[in-house]
Design a protein around this motif. Structure first.
Motif, PDB file in Angstrom:
ATOM      1  N   LEU A  10       1.826 -50.064 -78.660  1.00 12.63           N
ATOM      2  CA  LEU A  10       1.067 -50.824 -77.659  1.00 12.63           C
ATOM      3  C   LEU A  10      -0.033 -49.972 -77.035  1.00 12.63           C
ATOM      4  N   ASP A  11       0.251 -48.665 -76.866  1.00 10.10           N
ATOM      5  CA  ASP A  11      -0.750 -47.805 -76.237  1.00 10.10           C
ATOM      6  C   ASP A  11      -2.054 -47.795 -77.031  1.00 10.10           C
ATOM      7  N   GLU A  12      -1.928 -47.965 -78.350  1.00 10.71           N
ATOM      8  CA  GLU A  12      -3.130 -48.041 -79.184  1.00 10.71           C
ATOM      9  C   GLU A  12      -4.039 -49.180 -78.690  1.00 10.71           C
ATOM     10  N   LEU A  13      -3.434 -50.226 -78.172  1.00  7.67           N
ATOM     11  CA  LEU A  13      -4.219 -51.385 -77.729  1.00  7.67           C
ATOM     12  C   LEU A  13      -4.725 -51.249 -76.296  1.00  7.67           C
ATOM     13  N   THR A  14      -4.549 -50.087 -75.696  1.00  9.85           N
ATOM     14  CA  THR A  14      -5.225 -49.850 -74.405  1.00  9.85           C
ATOM     15  C   THR A  14      -6.600 -49.230 -74.648  1.00  9.85           C
ATOM     16  N   LYS A  15      -6.859 -48.836 -75.902  1.00  8.24           N
ATOM     17  CA  LYS A  15      -8.159 -48.244 -76.242  1.00  8.24           C
ATOM     18  C   LYS A  15      -9.149 -49.329 -76.672  1.00  8.24           C
ATOM     19  N   GLY A  16     -10.430 -48.962 -76.727  1.00  8.73           N
ATOM     20  CA  GLY A  16     -11.453 -49.896 -77.215  1.00  8.73           C
ATOM     21  C   GLY A  16     -12.135 -50.645 -76.081  1.00  8.73           C
ATOM     22  N   PRO A  17     -13.284 -51.276 -76.393  1.00  4.53           N
ATOM     23  CA  PRO A  17     -14.131 -51.855 -75.338  1.00  4.53           C
ATOM     24  C   PRO A  17     -13.638 -53.192 -74.762  1.00  4.53           C
ATOM     25  N   TRP A  18     -12.792 -53.922 -75.495  1.00  3.69           N
ATOM     26  CA  TRP A  18     -12.356 -55.230 -75.006  1.00  3.69           C
ATOM     27  C   TRP A  18     -11.254 -55.058 -73.969  1.00  3.69           C
ATOM     28  N   PRO A  19     -11.242 -55.848 -72.890  1.00  8.54           N
ATOM     29  CA  PRO A  19     -10.185 -55.693 -71.879  1.00  8.54           C
ATOM     30  C   PRO A  19      -8.797 -55.841 -72.508  1.00  8.54           C
ATOM     31  N   SER A  20      -7.885 -54.979 -72.070  1.00  4.79           N
ATOM     32  CA  SER A  20      -6.594 -54.859 -72.750  1.00  4.79           C
ATOM     33  C   SER A  20      -5.478 -55.576 -72.008  1.00  4.79           C
ATOM     34  N   PHE A  21      -4.772 -56.446 -72.720  1.00  6.08           N
ATOM     35  CA  PHE A  21      -3.603 -57.102 -72.122  1.00  6.08           C
ATOM     36  C   PHE A  21      -2.480 -56.102 -71.887  1.00  6.08           C
ATOM     37  N   VAL A  22      -2.440 -55.039 -72.720  1.00  6.40           N
ATOM     38  CA  VAL A  22      -1.387 -54.028 -72.531  1.00  6.40           C
ATOM     39  C   VAL A  22      -1.603 -53.304 -71.199  1.00  6.40           C
ATOM     40  N   SER A  23      -2.865 -52.982 -70.917  1.00  9.35           N
ATOM     41  CA  SER A  23      -3.161 -52.343 -69.624  1.00  9.35           C
ATOM     42  C   SER A  23      -2.759 -53.256 -68.469  1.00  9.35           C
ATOM     43  N   GLU A  24      -2.939 -54.562 -68.663  1.00  9.18           N
ATOM     44  CA  GLU A  24      -2.553 -55.516 -67.610  1.00  9.18           C
ATOM     45  C   GLU A  24      -1.034 -55.518 -67.405  1.00  9.18           C
ATOM     46  N   ILE A  25      -0.294 -55.514 -68.522  1.00  7.81           N
ATOM     47  CA  ILE A  25       1.176 -55.513 -68.378  1.00  7.81           C
ATOM     48  C   ILE A  25       1.625 -54.205 -67.727  1.00  7.81           C
TER      49      ILE A  25
END
Lengths: 401, 361
Positions: A10-25
């Motif tokens: 999941l941490d991989e999906l906190t990277k990149g320019p699009w807002p991250s749902f993982v960061s939200e959780i």
């Protein structure tokens, strides 16, 4: 700082320019043990490539049959904080307009009673509160109604209607979508909260044929704004678009589905008798062209996703109605159709499928709706006609008597 | 008996929308004249009154914490007297009357990692379902693929360099809570293994006549197990994995890590502009789940978008482009392999056969 579970995938999906749902959780997990367990569970799904939620469960608030989706994990020992993780659907304000105060009120209620995770918004349009326990449902509902909010639909009831922003912020709105949405929602509160139909029953209100709420693809009743008089033209502004580099012939005239436009380099001519009200020319030149003044809506019926008998688009019932002025007539026609489907429809049969089964001619006839050529793309191609009457010998003489 | 508890309130419906409209909207309600897109993600509406309303559109992941809700509320207070809205594609829109506040707002949104864009000829936000975050029937995750695809397609959201708009949608199973079936590009989770029947629980949890009648291909029939339990059996070659049986009967799950994955569909639209609304058509029957970033899915979508962008005419949506060039050309140009699965064999399949000698070379 909260002690969050180890979630390398999941941490991989906190990277990149699009807002991250993982960061939200993760942010919500700072205060919510439910969200901590959700992270752990989701990481496990990412490793195992399968979801870990059980099949439904009937929970709700007293007196309502819809609005809450029961959800339980299939790994309650490992993730006890999401042994219950129910969803509440909350009826959004029409057009999804909010004040900061309203958003904070919703946030405070959900901080008190649930995971702190939301969807803004769910596919049907509701505000989604994602994740709470059964015993929190009534208290959440009490706080919501005290703040002026109510639950939306689920199951075999009328689903929460939705609308584009319409007259609030669009020059193309051919009727008051937000008013029609609100009035319809209020008129059918009982149908919305208490499942009484064969299956779901959705309304979507789009202000013009661009259909920003995708009503024709997913609403049982699709109301799409249109007009009946001529497109308004400001020839000077058309010329300005041309001077600014727009190729009026290639980009506008050739794209007209009714082939009803002419451009001689100075003047745009529209033969409005053959205009199909598609919106393309108006979309391309909003400063020069506009829908006419005689505005209203086309009402269509029957769209749905594939389950069960295949996907359907809505098809025409009423080619034109001034729904702002004739709202009662609109409701009367809708209710006549709804009653037939409600009485005769099979369990989990959407109205579009019901119409396919019984025949559109039979359905509209039973609903006392005039049959008109606008209802079909073309007349039938097969000769398997169910003529309803035939003569016996001697009938002609009888008629003459 | 005295009832001193406050009366329980029900059936009040949603708050009236007028409570949430800024003064400039109330003043110009139904009296807007035209609009212009000023730059990516920013547009202005002009009222007949001469009033102007500026909209700044920013991306959102849809799945939002209440903290982010409060962040948005703070931005709305700082820049637009507290007024904002969300769009039908889960973007957030700030409604301003002071043009000079647009750029500072965009800077603040960027600092919160919310890019501005999604207007005009761009890829707007992907509408999607719950996936593994919250659903029992998901064949794939939803939010994860959306994040991976939009990271990859980000430039097409934040700039307006495409021939026309693209609407992408994702549904994590055939139930299609997201109604993706009329999208320029649809990402659809699919199962490929018939239901595994739990004979021990079926009789207790499910109504057998409801289960048998739920099957669109009549592949399910009642049976009694050798142990004497009432249950059902599935004629596996008749199963097309719709999972409608699972919806009515928890004892028939189709979820299966080895066989679940994603299909890609192209060419749908809901707008009536130029051409009538269209369903999306199958482009790629199956791509295995590959979390966390599903690179095969993002590559496939990027390929379709870029081949279309390089070859389409102005305003031509993906489906309109393919209808002009025809499907054989689409497969040739994108390099996507045509397979047996592309040929429809459900109801009305014959209508999709190519019934003319008109062919491109």
């Amino acid at each position: 700082m909260a002690n969050l579970p180890n979630t390398p995938k999941l941490d991989e999906l906190t990277k990149g320019p699009w807002p991250s749902f993982v960061s939200e959780i993760k942010r919500a997990a700072e205060r919510s043990d439910m969200c901590k367990d959700l992270l752990g569970l989701l990481e496990r799904s990412y490793n195992e490539k399968i979801g870990h939620w059980k099949h439904g469960g009937i929970v709700g608030v007293m007196g309502y049959g819809g609005g809450v989706i029961g959800r339980y994990t299939d790994l309650p020992e490992e993730f006890p904080n999401i042994s219950h993780f129910h969803t509440l659907r909350i009826n959004q304000p029409a057009g999804w307009f909010y004040t900061s105060e309203a958003l904070r009120t919703l946030a405070d209620i959900w901080e008190k009673h649930g995971s702190g995770l939301t969807n803004m918004h769910g596919s049907t349009g509701d505000i989604i509160f994602l994740g709470t326990r059964t015993e929190e449902l009534e208290p959440t509902f009490a706080d919501l109604t005290a703040a002026g909010f109510d639950l939306g639909g689920s199951g075999s009831d009328m689903r929460t209607p939705s609308a584009c922003c319409g007259k609030a912020r669009c020059e193309w709105a051919c009727y008051d979508t937000m008013k029609a949405c609100y009035d319809t929602t209020m008129r059918y509160q009982d149908e919305l909260h208490r499942p009484m139909f064969p299956y779901k029953w959705k309304f979507k209100f789009a202000g013009c044929p661009n259909d920003c709420v995708a009503s024709i693809a997913r609403a049982d009743i699709s109301v799409i704004g249109t007009w009946r008089d001529d497109i308004k033209i400001d020839q000077a502004e058309v010329k300005n678009y041309a001077d600014a580099g727009l190729d009026i012939f290639d980009d506008v005239v050739l794209n007209c589905p009714g082939k009803c436009m002419k451009w001689d380099g100075n003047t745009l001519e529209i033969d409005n008798d053959y205009c199909r009200h598609c919106m393309h020319c108006i979309n391309v030149m909003p400063k020069a062209l506009a829908p006419g003044d005689k505005r209203g809506a086309t009402v269509l019926i029957g769209a749905k996703a594939p389950i069960i008998e295949g996907a359907l688009l809505s098809s025409v019932v009423i080619p034109f109605i001034d729904i702002d002025e004739e709202y009662e007539e609109f409701c009367d026609i809708i209710e006549r159709m709804q009653d037939i489907w409600s009485e005769e429809g099979k369990n989990r049969e959407r109205v579009g499928e019901f119409i396919q089964r019984v025949g559109m001619g039979n359905f509209f006839e039973a609903a006392e709706i005039d049959l008109i050529p606008e209802m079909v793309t073309h007349p039938r191609e097969n000769p398997y006609i169910f003529f309803e009457d035939y003569y016996e010998e001697g009938d002609e003489e009888e008629e003459e008597e | 008996m005295a009832d001193d508890k406050p009366k329980r309130v029900t059936d009040i419906g949603p708050p009236h929308y007028e409570k949430f409209l800024p003064p400039v909207i109330k003043d110009n309600y139904g009296k807007w004249k035209y609009h212009e897109i000023l730059k990516p993600g920013v547009m202005v509406h002009y009222g007949h009154s001469g009033d102007k309303l500026f909209t700044v559109r920013a991306a959102s992941p849809r799945l939002m914490s209440i903290d982010k809700m409060r962040d948005f509320a703070d931005l709305a207070d700082k820049y637009c007297d507290g007024y904002l809205r969300f769009t039908s594609r889960n973007n957030v829109e700030f409604l301003l009357t002071d043009e000079s506040k647009i750029d500072p707002l965009i800077e603040d949104l960027k600092a919160l990692n919310h890019p501005v864009g999604g207007l005009g000829n761009s890829i707007s936000n992907i509408v999607h379902t719950q996936g593994w975050v919250h659903c029992h029937s998901a064949a794939t995750d939803a939010s994860g693929i959306v994040k991976a695809v939009m990271d990859e397609m980000y430039e097409y959201f934040s700039e307006m360099k495409l021939p026309a708009k693209i609407r992408i949608a994702l549904a994590c199973c055939l139930n299609m809570c997201g109604a993706v079936h009329c999208s320029d590009i649809a990402i659809l989770g699919i199962h490929r293994r018939p239901p595994r029947i739990d004979h021990n629980t079926l009789e207790r949890l499910c109504e057998i006549p409801l289960v048998t009648s739920s099957c669109p291909t009549a592949a399910i029939r009642p049976t009694t197990t050798p142990e004497g339990k009432k249950s059902v059996e599935v004629i596996e070659e008749q199963c097309m994995f719709c999972a409608n049986c699972y919806t009515v009967c928890p004892s028939m799950p189709l979820n299966d890590p080895l066989n679940d994955g994603v299909s890609i569909w192209v060419g749908g639209k809901v707008s009536n502009a130029r051409t009538a609304p269209m369903f999306s058509k199958l482009a790629i029957p199956f791509i295995p789940n590959n979390p966390p970033r599903w690179p095969e899915v993002t590559d496939a979508i990027k390929n379709i978008v870029e081949v279309w962008a390089a070859n389409a005419r102005k305003y031509e949506r993906i489906g309109e482009w393919i209808n002009r060039i025809t499907y054989p050309k689409f497969f040739e140009m994108t390099g996507i392999e045509f397979q047996k699965e592309h040929i429809d064999d459900f109801k009305f399949a014959g209508l999709t056969y190519h019934r003319t000698a008109q062919l491109v070379r």
